[in-house]
Design a protein around this motif. Structure first.
Motif, PDB file in Angstrom:
ATOM      1  N   ARG A  26       0.584  -1.397   0.223  1.00  0.00           N
ATOM      2  CA  ARG A  26      -0.367   0.044   0.122  1.00  0.00           C
ATOM      3  C   ARG A  26       0.815   1.347  -0.058  1.00  0.00           C
ATOM      4  N   ALA A  29       2.423   1.566  -3.634  1.00  0.00           N
ATOM      5  CA  ALA A  29       1.426   2.312  -4.105  1.00  0.00           C
ATOM      6  C   ALA A  29       1.039   3.616  -3.779  1.00  0.00           C
ATOM      7  N   TRP A  44      -7.285   3.178  -7.016  1.00  0.00           N
ATOM      8  CA  TRP A  44      -7.030   3.050  -5.629  1.00  0.00           C
ATOM      9  C   TRP A  44      -8.291   3.660  -4.314  1.00  0.00           C
ATOM     10  N   TYR A  51      -8.953  -1.624   1.741  1.00  0.00           N
ATOM     11  CA  TYR A  51      -8.328  -1.708   2.601  1.00  0.00           C
ATOM     12  C   TYR A  51      -8.552  -1.561   4.127  1.00  0.00           C
ATOM     13  N   TYR A  87      -3.353  -4.277  -5.560  1.00  0.00           N
ATOM     14  CA  TYR A  87      -2.039  -2.992  -5.286  1.00  0.00           C
ATOM     15  C   TYR A  87      -0.889  -3.588  -6.441  1.00  0.00           C
TER      16      TYR A  87
END
Length: 96
Positions: A26, A29, A44, A51, A87
């Motif tokens: 994470r 990215a 995202w 997430y 990701y």
């Protein structure tokens, strides 16, 4: 140390490894996001609720580990691997 203690230590170690891998993917990215295309930014944004769900589940796992260790570990592995794949897909798009 009993077999149960060994199992709990193993589960805790596995959960920590999953958590660290997802957090690292994470973070990597996110660093690349300022250079991202609009489609990647949308992906995202779609991943963030997942997430947050993962982070909430990890908190619950830590609380419930003593009772339901192995079942929770399996479910967390599945969610963590799915997030890692997502990701990685973002990073692949960014690298193209």
């Amino acid at each position: 140390m009993s077999d149960i203690d060994d199992l709990l230590d193993y589960i805790k170690s596995e959960l920590q490894e999953i958590w660290e891998c997802v957090e690292q993917a994470r973070d990597e990215a996110r660093v690349q996001m300022h250079l991202a295309k609009a489609e990647t930014q949308n992906e995202w944004q779609n991943l963030e609720p997942r997430y947050n769900e993962f982070a909430q589940q990890m908190r619950k796992v830590r609380e419930e580990l003593e009772r339901d260790g192995e079942e929770i570990l399996d479910a967390t592995r599945v969610l963590g691997k799915d997030l890692l794949n997502s990701y990685d897909r973002i990073k692949g798009i960014l690298a193209a």
